[in-house]
Write a protein that holds these residues in place. Structure first.
Motif, short mmCIF file in Angstrom:
data_model
loop_
_atom_site.label_atom_id
_atom_site.label_comp_id
_atom_site.label_asym_id
_atom_site.label_seq_id
_atom_site.Cartn_x
_atom_site.Cartn_y
_atom_site.Cartn_z
N GLU A 65 0.84 -1.20 0.00
CA GLU A 65 0.00 0.00 0.00
C GLU A 65 0.87 1.25 0.00
O GLU A 65 1.83 1.35 0.79
CB GLU A 65 -0.91 0.00 1.23
CG GLU A 65 -1.56 1.32 1.60
CD GLU A 65 -2.45 1.89 0.52
OE1 GLU A 65 -2.36 3.11 0.28
OE2 GLU A 65 -3.22 1.11 -0.07
N ARG A 66 0.56 2.20 -0.88
CA ARG A 66 1.36 3.42 -0.99
C ARG A 66 1.27 4.28 0.26
O ARG A 66 2.26 4.91 0.67
CB ARG A 66 0.91 4.23 -2.20
CG ARG A 66 1.77 5.45 -2.48
CD ARG A 66 1.30 6.21 -3.69
NE ARG A 66 0.01 6.87 -3.46
CZ ARG A 66 -0.57 7.68 -4.34
NH1 ARG A 66 -0.01 7.88 -5.51
NH2 ARG A 66 -1.73 8.24 -4.06
N GLU A 67 0.10 4.36 0.89
CA GLU A 67 -0.10 5.20 2.08
C GLU A 67 -0.39 4.32 3.29
O GLU A 67 0.50 3.65 3.78
CB GLU A 67 -1.22 6.20 1.81
CG GLU A 67 -0.95 7.16 0.66
CD GLU A 67 0.06 8.24 0.98
OE1 GLU A 67 0.43 8.37 2.17
OE2 GLU A 67 0.48 8.96 0.06
N ILE A 68 -1.63 4.33 3.78
CA ILE A 68 -2.06 3.42 4.85
C ILE A 68 -3.37 2.77 4.42
O ILE A 68 -4.07 3.27 3.55
CB ILE A 68 -2.23 4.13 6.21
CG1 ILE A 68 -3.35 5.19 6.13
CG2 ILE A 68 -0.92 4.75 6.68
CD1 ILE A 68 -3.77 5.75 7.49
N ALA A 69 -3.70 1.67 5.04
CA ALA A 69 -4.96 1.00 4.74
C ALA A 69 -6.13 1.97 4.94
O ALA A 69 -6.24 2.62 5.99
CB ALA A 69 -5.14 -0.22 5.64
N GLY A 70 -6.98 2.08 3.93
CA GLY A 70 -8.13 2.97 4.03
C GLY A 70 -7.86 4.41 3.66
O GLY A 70 -8.74 5.26 3.84
N PHE A 71 -6.69 4.70 3.10
CA PHE A 71 -6.37 6.08 2.72
C PHE A 71 -7.24 6.58 1.58
O PHE A 71 -7.60 7.75 1.53
CB PHE A 71 -4.90 6.18 2.32
CG PHE A 71 -4.50 7.52 1.76
CD1 PHE A 71 -4.24 8.58 2.60
CD2 PHE A 71 -4.40 7.72 0.39
CE1 PHE A 71 -3.87 9.84 2.09
CE2 PHE A 71 -4.04 8.96 -0.14
CZ PHE A 71 -3.78 10.01 0.71
N GLY A 72 -7.58 5.70 0.65
CA GLY A 72 -8.33 6.09 -0.53
C GLY A 72 -9.83 6.13 -0.29
O GLY A 72 -10.31 6.43 0.82
N ALA A 73 -10.59 5.79 -1.33
CA ALA A 73 -12.05 5.88 -1.26
C ALA A 73 -12.64 5.03 -0.14
O ALA A 73 -13.68 5.37 0.42
CB ALA A 73 -12.65 5.47 -2.61
N SER A 74 -11.96 3.94 0.23
CA SER A 74 -12.50 3.06 1.27
C SER A 74 -12.62 3.75 2.62
O SER A 74 -13.47 3.37 3.44
CB SER A 74 -11.61 1.82 1.41
OG SER A 74 -11.62 1.05 0.23
N TRP A 345 -14.29 17.12 3.47
CA TRP A 345 -13.22 16.31 2.87
C TRP A 345 -13.68 15.82 1.50
O TRP A 345 -14.80 16.06 1.06
CB TRP A 345 -12.85 15.13 3.77
CG TRP A 345 -13.89 14.03 3.84
CD1 TRP A 345 -13.90 12.85 3.14
CD2 TRP A 345 -15.07 14.01 4.65
NE1 TRP A 345 -15.01 12.10 3.47
CE2 TRP A 345 -15.74 12.79 4.40
CE3 TRP A 345 -15.64 14.90 5.57
CZ2 TRP A 345 -16.94 12.44 5.02
CZ3 TRP A 345 -16.83 14.56 6.20
CH2 TRP A 345 -17.47 13.34 5.92
N GLY A 346 -12.82 15.12 0.82
CA GLY A 346 -13.17 14.57 -0.49
C GLY A 346 -12.11 13.61 -0.96
O GLY A 346 -11.15 13.31 -0.25
N GLY A 347 -12.29 13.13 -2.17
CA GLY A 347 -11.32 12.21 -2.74
C GLY A 347 -11.81 11.65 -4.06
O GLY A 347 -12.98 11.82 -4.43
N PRO A 348 -10.91 10.99 -4.78
CA PRO A 348 -11.26 10.48 -6.10
C PRO A 348 -11.89 9.09 -6.04
O PRO A 348 -11.51 8.25 -5.23
CB PRO A 348 -9.91 10.42 -6.81
CG PRO A 348 -8.93 10.12 -5.71
CD PRO A 348 -9.47 10.83 -4.49
N LEU A 349 -12.86 8.87 -6.91
CA LEU A 349 -13.40 7.54 -7.14
C LEU A 349 -13.08 7.14 -8.57
O LEU A 349 -12.74 7.99 -9.40
CB LEU A 349 -14.90 7.49 -6.83
CG LEU A 349 -15.79 8.56 -7.46
CD1 LEU A 349 -16.27 8.14 -8.85
CD2 LEU A 349 -16.97 8.86 -6.56
#
Length: 454
Positions: A65-74, A345-349
């Motif tokens: 994982e590039r960051e931490i578990a759950g960093f992205g859309a999850s 907050w936000g983020g890409p899907l």
């Protein structure tokens, strides 16, 4: 908020409650071997690891994982564990036949319950409550759309109902559609809890370990190479940053706000129960839930696509969109007008070109994604399906119509930029058009191929 807790309300809530301090796990410390290497510690990757481990605890599984578990859309989404699938049942039936479409709908409905069952088995408390989704019809056009959806859903075994408006419904409602097939949950609690349980059972999760490439039998990362008999790519919208998947998916931003906890008197006026999620029938999508601690977590589209599929922390926060979300929430529920917004907050899907999610497996390398925001449940179905495919098991899941579906690549720039943002403008115009004319939008019909309509 600083560090990973600032990524979303959900992650911050884990830190605030003392459930998880979000400390990164150690990265890879050089080359290693595994039976299965999974790229991405979001829900797709972790559910795949979970079901593989459940089927064969002897498997050596490494998740990078590039960051931490759950960093992205999850760890950022709206907390809807629903039976929604980005491609409609009718469009699936056109390509694969009625039986295949019906099987896909049944699998999605079953998946809502499976997420709750599996989370309980894993010992993960994620505030899972299956309260269904309330869909407000707030104009004559929306009322017709709601009645049409309820009528057509029966053909696929869905159990939607419709009723006339009553006190407590969203302002201006003409009626309300309802589906039981959705659970409210705390998404970061699910993904982080699942990671912790997997790690305790012997699955290695290497964080701060970005993958750069993969092929049959290996994954190359900045911290070493993982040699593995099977490789699974589970990076969703972040695939746009990797050379091998750059045009397979478009990162579309969705943004959210959360209010402070609301008093019981306000909830009495709003009428939503614990476990319920809500939306309406506008084109520029909004979605919300009543959280376990009595906030409203509310999100929607409206942030533009960035040139070259750019994904940057600065794209996560767009004041104009946050203001729009707050106005939209108050328009729905005037009782929250005085409630402060405590988090934004936000983020890409991930959006595939034909808006149809897929699971793929070529005998050595697998992948899943393209959920278009419907991933909180669909990731679980993907994980179960990939676990069967990787182990060479034929099942009712491995013959579902999304397995080995190939979406076209997105166009190169500038066509991708122009098309994606034209679709965004069109959805906003469609809502304005319907408000003015009282008729279904012509703009929405014309732009349907770009916006996922059918």
């Amino acid at each position: 908020m600083t560090g990973y807790r600032g990524v979303s309300f959900w992650l911050d809530a884990l830190v605030t409650s003392g459930r998880d301090d979000l400390t990164p796990r150690p990265p890879l410390d050089g080359d290693t071997t595994a039976d299965v290497c999974i790229v991405g510690a979001g829900l797709t990757g972790l559910w795949t690891a979970w079901y593989l481990h459940q089927a064969d605890p002897r498997l050596r599984i490494v998740v990078v994982e590039r960051e931490i578990a759950g960093f992205g859309a999850s760890g950022r989404n709206g907390g809807w564990c629903s039976a929604l699938f980005p491609a409609s049942a009718s469009s699936i039936a056109e390509r694969h036949g009625w039986d295949a479409a019906n099987a896909m709908r049944a699998a999605m409905r079953d998946t809502v319950d499976e997420v709750g069952r599996a989370a309980s088995e894993a010992g993960v408390d994620c505030d899972f409550v299956k309260g269904g989704t309330v869909l407000y019809a707030r104009s004559a056009v929306q009322e017709r759309a709601a009645r049409d959806e309820v009528a057509s859903s029966a053909a696929w075994g869905d159990h939607m109902t419709y009723r006339d408006a009553r006190p407590g419904d969203a302002a201006g409602s003409a009626g309300v559609a309802w589906t039981p097939d959705c659970a409210r949950l705390q998404p970061a609690a699910l993904v982080r809890g699942l990671a912790a349980t997997l790690e305790a059972r012997g699955v290695r999760i290497a964080e701060h370990t970005p993958a750069s490439s993969w092929d049959q039998g290996r994954v190359v990362t900045s911290r070493g190479t993982v040699s593995a008999g099977a490789v699974v790519i589970a990076v969703e919208g972040y695939g746009a940053q990797l050379e091998q998947t750059r045009r397979r998916v478009l990162p579309l931003y969705s943004l959210m706000i959360a209010t402070a906890p609301l008093p019981a008197a306000v909830w009495d006026r709003i009428g939503l129960e614990h476990g319920q999620t809500f939306s309406d029938y506008r084109h520029l999508l909004v979605y919300g839930q009543r959280t376990a601690d009595d906030r409203i977590a509310f999100g929607g589209r409206g942030a533009r696509y960035h040139w070259g599929s750019s994904i940057e922390p600065g794209h996560d926060r767009v004041p104009r969109v946050f203001d729009h979300l707050r106005r939209s929430l108050i328009d729905l529920f005037p009782a929250v007008a005085d409630a402060p917004v405590t988090h934004s907050w936000g983020g890409p899907l991930g959006v595939p070109r034909d808006w149809c999610a897929s699971v793929t497996w070529d005998g050595h390398v697998g992948s899943a994604g393209g959920y278009v925001g419907d991933g909180l449940s669909t990731t679980n179905l993907a994980g179960r399906t990939l676990a069967d495919l990787v182990r060479g098991v034929s099942s009712s899941l491995t013959v579902l119509p999304w397995v080995n579906h190939r979406s076209p690549d997105w166009e190169p720039e500038p066509l991708r930029f122009l098309g994606a943002n034209a679709g965004l403008v069109a959805t906003d115009l469609a809502d304005r058009e319907e408000a003015l004319t009282g008729r279904p939008s012509i703009a929405a019909r014309v732009m349907a191929p770009l916006t996922g309509g059918h």
